[in-house]
Write a protein that holds these residues in place. Structure first.
Motif, PDB file in Angstrom:
ATOM      1  N   LEU A   1       0.599  -1.226  -0.096  1.00  0.00           N
ATOM      2  CA  LEU A   1       0.074   0.159   0.071  1.00  0.00           C
ATOM      3  C   LEU A   1       0.991   1.227   0.001  1.00  0.00           C
ATOM      4  N   HIS A   2       1.849   1.271   0.953  1.00  0.00           N
ATOM      5  CA  HIS A   2       2.903   2.288   1.128  1.00  0.00           C
ATOM      6  C   HIS A   2       3.458   2.545  -0.523  1.00  0.00           C
ATOM      7  N   ARG A   3       3.854   1.476  -0.933  1.00  0.00           N
ATOM      8  CA  ARG A   3       4.744   2.001  -2.480  1.00  0.00           C
ATOM      9  C   ARG A   3       3.671   2.229  -3.760  1.00  0.00           C
TER      10      ARG A   3
ATOM     11  N   GLY B   1       4.219   5.954  -5.430  1.00  0.00           N
ATOM     12  CA  GLY B   1       4.108   5.988  -6.879  1.00  0.00           C
ATOM     13  C   GLY B   1       2.983   6.917  -7.398  1.00  0.00           C
ATOM     14  N   TRP B   2       1.725   6.832  -6.883  1.00  0.00           N
ATOM     15  CA  TRP B   2       0.686   7.679  -7.216  1.00  0.00           C
ATOM     16  C   TRP B   2       1.367   9.361  -6.992  1.00  0.00           C
ATOM     17  N   LEU B   3       2.130   9.611  -5.608  1.00  0.00           N
ATOM     18  CA  LEU B   3       2.174  11.017  -5.674  1.00  0.00           C
ATOM     19  C   LEU B   3       3.588  11.412  -6.374  1.00  0.00           C
ATOM     20  N   GLN B   4       4.233  10.337  -6.816  1.00  0.00           N
ATOM     21  CA  GLN B   4       5.577  10.521  -7.731  1.00  0.00           C
ATOM     22  C   GLN B   4       4.918  10.998  -9.127  1.00  0.00           C
TER      23      GLN B   4
ATOM     24  N   PRO C   1       1.717   6.483   7.779  1.00  0.00           N
ATOM     25  CA  PRO C   1       0.531   7.529   7.769  1.00  0.00           C
ATOM     26  C   PRO C   1      -0.790   6.732   7.603  1.00  0.00           C
ATOM     27  N   GLY C   2      -1.752   7.284   8.058  1.00  0.00           N
ATOM     28  CA  GLY C   2      -2.966   6.669   8.011  1.00  0.00           C
ATOM     29  C   GLY C   2      -3.758   6.811   6.506  1.00  0.00           C
ATOM     30  N   SER C   3      -3.302   7.855   5.753  1.00  0.00           N
ATOM     31  CA  SER C   3      -3.780   8.032   4.484  1.00  0.00           C
ATOM     32  C   SER C   3      -2.701   8.711   3.682  1.00  0.00           C
ATOM     33  N   VAL C   4      -2.835   8.395   2.283  1.00  0.00           N
ATOM     34  CA  VAL C   4      -2.051   9.157   1.390  1.00  0.00           C
ATOM     35  C   VAL C   4      -1.876  10.355   1.382  1.00  0.00           C
TER      36      VAL C   4
ATOM     37  N   PRO D   1     -11.457   9.120  -7.165  1.00  0.00           N
ATOM     38  CA  PRO D   1     -10.913   8.123  -6.396  1.00  0.00           C
ATOM     39  C   PRO D   1      -9.562   8.341  -6.403  1.00  0.00           C
ATOM     40  N   ASP D   2      -8.973   8.366  -5.139  1.00  0.00           N
ATOM     41  CA  ASP D   2      -7.243   8.419  -5.000  1.00  0.00           C
ATOM     42  C   ASP D   2      -6.957   6.888  -4.994  1.00  0.00           C
ATOM     43  N   VAL D   3      -5.657   6.802  -4.855  1.00  0.00           N
ATOM     44  CA  VAL D   3      -5.018   5.503  -4.661  1.00  0.00           C
ATOM     45  C   VAL D   3      -5.488   4.696  -3.597  1.00  0.00           C
ATOM     46  N   ASP D   4      -5.774   5.386  -2.334  1.00  0.00           N
ATOM     47  CA  ASP D   4      -6.535   4.674  -1.106  1.00  0.00           C
ATOM     48  C   ASP D   4      -7.578   3.678  -1.565  1.00  0.00           C
ATOM     49  N   ALA D   5      -8.568   4.590  -2.302  1.00  0.00           N
ATOM     50  CA  ALA D   5      -9.841   4.143  -2.866  1.00  0.00           C
ATOM     51  C   ALA D   5      -9.623   2.892  -3.550  1.00  0.00           C
ATOM     52  N   HIS D   6      -8.740   2.906  -4.724  1.00  0.00           N
ATOM     53  CA  HIS D   6      -8.499   1.951  -5.630  1.00  0.00           C
ATOM     54  C   HIS D   6      -7.641   0.821  -4.848  1.00  0.00           C
ATOM     55  N   PHE D   7      -6.960   0.943  -3.984  1.00  0.00           N
ATOM     56  CA  PHE D   7      -6.171   0.003  -3.213  1.00  0.00           C
ATOM     57  C   PHE D   7      -7.165  -0.916  -2.267  1.00  0.00           C
ATOM     58  N   SER D   8      -8.017  -0.067  -1.584  1.00  0.00           N
ATOM     59  CA  SER D   8      -8.912  -0.879  -0.834  1.00  0.00           C
ATOM     60  C   SER D   8     -10.169  -1.563  -1.369  1.00  0.00           C
TER      61      SER D   8
END
Length: 603
Positions: free
Chosen positions: A410-412, A416-419, A449-452, A466-473
């Motif tokens: 999830l962290h990676r 990557g999304w922020l990069q 951290p709890g969120s991107v 949707p952000d990367v957290d929503a897609h991953f979840s």
């Protein structure tokens, strides 16, 4: 475009002044065995019998208390009085318009933009921890020798349970004949609480010599590289893991002899070792053999007095010896016999530990579920437990999935999304270098951290999708758990009547994050699924030596605890029936197979 997005399960209604994609989890995991209250969060993505996924339900918008400017998602804390710099960049993870769409009616593609709102500084959780560079405390005993005396008065069996994790390794030593003789190995007494029992899964090498402390080369991703190796008989990956585990065994034995030397000063000590491996790898007989060879090689290398310094040559020598002893276990005499080591699925070890310590009505509540959120993977399993009055119990897996949906993956994805969003101008070099520096390490003990949205203090993200957290979840974590339940319902025919109020054992370091911890609520809020769970934590076994950590943290040691449970003969943990050995619904059972697994009609 909106219809196309809905077909992909990503349709969102844009709400003025409200974030379109709120944080995925908003509730802490339940700590009791009662059914969690029904929630209005997005339910699990369910699957039909044809194994085709129902489109995702949009993520709920944020509450008014967390509303900000239109479509804005915060990444770190803004600084007042600084001019905002807006940089627009398309979010690459948002699906494009399907071919053949009517251009006159197509909606504009959702965009994501990053906004500079203040001076950037690294997030506190990613600032270097000085404790990582100070090494481990010295011990009075090096742990090479297996015995403390040559003239014993007593005898006992000691079992090493080694949880070789992606980010950290945990070890328990069990005295088979002591009522309260299960000792969690404390690797670094200078750390606080449960962290003092976690050893980062990394090894250093200077020239030919390996070390747990320091060196010119740091080797990480030990377990992942071994699992991912395509070679029939890995060499470098095997040797690095062998050297690391040999050093771990020496450290564990040295700690026991230093702290409890008086207790075992007159005992003849018979050692054995159980090494954990991912549950899905237990289906792969070749991988099981590799891990058992690894356990044998590391245990004997650790006990080799001629290899006071563990080198590449020594690790390779024991790798070669493990190949021959696997085919003929009686060909040579070793400190650890082939029958004294085993490779055991980690989920099975956790469940065996629960079976041995929990007061549970196995007759009326024999079906359970486990979700273990680790650094690299998430292990999910739905299983049946049969505990006869006499003899070994039977642990039958109806479904199990191990997928790379753990915390560090999830962290990676977040990094990557922020990069992708961060522009190339030199004024953003500090943030870009920071993201590159934190992207890869998996051997960290600290949380993320709890969120991107918290990763880049000084920046904000504006998005109408949707952000990367929503897609991953929704696309990975929840889909995995939903698929595990579907495998049991559709593939093995477990009836809905047996899937009500199932105890859900939620464990692993990542389960403490809201992102992962709300899985029980998600299951219970999925309409028409006829499945409900009761989220619970693993109980602390009564025979575990209390060394000052909080009981809620026991699940971090639960795999090692289960691995320390020694069995009889070649099988260390009794009868384990893999889901691949349980016939699907159309299959007919032979009399021989019927004796070896529990069918749904026996539940």
């Amino acid at each position: 475009m909106r219809d196309a997005l809905k077909a992909l399960g990503l349709g969102l209604q844009k709400t003025k002044g409200v974030r379109a994609n709120s944080r995925v989890w908003s509730a802490k995991p339940a700590e009791t065995s009662s059914i969690p209250p029904q929630r209005r969060d997005a339910p699990l993505p369910t699957t039909a019998a044809s194994d085709q996924r129902i489109p995702f339900i949009p993520v709920r918008a944020a509450s008014p208390a967390r509303q900000q400017s239109k479509g804005t998602q915060r990444v770190g804390a803004p600084t007042r009085g600084v001019e905002r710099q807006t940089i627009v960049s398309p979010a690459k993870i948002v699906p494009t318009r399907p071919s053949g769409s009517d251009l006159s009616t197509a909606q504009p593609k959702p965009t994501t933009r990053i906004v500079r709102v203040g001076e950037f500084h690294p997030h506190a959780l990613f600032v270097d921890d000085r404790a990582d560079s100070r090494g481990l405390p010295l011990l009075m005993n090096e742990g090479i020798g297996r015995q403390l005396t040559a003239e014993p008065d007593n005898e006992t069996d000691l079992v090493l349970g080694v949880d070789f994790g992606t980010s950290s390794t945990k070890v328990l030593i069990r005295d088979a004949f002591a009522a309260a003789g299960v000792f969690p190995v404390q690797f670094d007494s200078r750390r606080i609480g449960i962290e003092s029992y976690l050893l980062p899964s990394r090894v250093f090498r200077t020239g030919e010599a390996y070390s747990l402390h320091d060196g010119t080369h740091q080797i990480t991703d030990l377990k992942l590289r071994l699992l991912a190796c395509k070679a029939k008989s890995p060499v470098t990956e095997f040797n690095d893991c062998c050297a690391f585990l040999a050093l771990v065994i020496r450290r564990a034995r040295g700690w026991l002899f230093t702290k409890y030397g008086d207790l075992y000063a007159r005992h003849a000590l018979n050692w054995r070792m159980n090494l954990g491996l991912p549950a899905r790898s237990y289906r792969d007989e070749a991988m099981v053999r590799i891990f058992r060879r690894l356990a044998w090689a590391a245990a004997n290398l650790a006990a080799d007095a001629q290899a006071e310094t563990i080198t590449k040559e020594a690790a390779d020598r024991y790798r070669i010896r493990s190949l021959s002893i696997e085919t003929d276990p009686n060909q040579e005499t070793c400190e650890f016999a082939w029958s004294a080591v085993d490779a055991v699925p980690e989920v099975s070890a956790q469940l065996q530990g629960f079976m041995s310590s929990a007061r549970w009505d196995w007759q009326s509540r024999s079906v359970m579920m486990l979700v273990d959120v680790g650094a690299g993977t998430v292990d999910s399993a739905l299983f049946h437990v049969r505990v006869p009055e006499a003899g070994d119990g039977v642990l039958t897996f109806y479904a199990s999935r191990v997928e790379p949906n753990g915390v560090m993956n999830l962290h990676r994805d977040r990094v990557g999304w922020l990069q992708q969003l961060l522009p190339r101008e030199t004024e953003h070099d500090a943030a870009r270098d920071y993201l590159a520096a934190i992207a890869k390490p998996t051997d960290r003990l600290r949380p993320i951290p709890g969120s991107v949205l918290d990763y880049l203090p000084g920046y904000e993200v504006e998005s109408d999708g949707p952000d990367v957290d929503a897609h991953f979840s929704m696309g990975r974590y929840r889909a995995q758990v939903a698929g595990c339940i579907r495998d049991a319902k559709v593939g093995k025919g477990v009836p809905p009547s047996q899937l009500q109020r199932i105890p859900l054992l939620l464990c692993g370091g990542g389960s403490r994050m809201r992102f992962y911890g709300g899985i029980g609520d998600a299951i219970n809020s999925t309409p028409g699924w006829l499945v409900s769970v009761e989220t619970m934590r693993l109980p602390v076994p009564p025979d575990l030596v209390d060394l000052g950590w909080h009981p809620d943290d026991f699940d971090r040691l639960s795999v090692a605890y289960g691995l320390s449970l020694a069995g009889h003969g070649e099988t260390s943990l009794g009868t384990i029936v893999r889901d691949t050995e349980v016939p699907d619904i159309p299959s007919q059972l032979s009399a021989a197979r019927d004796r070896n697994y529990v069918s749904k009609d026996q539940m």
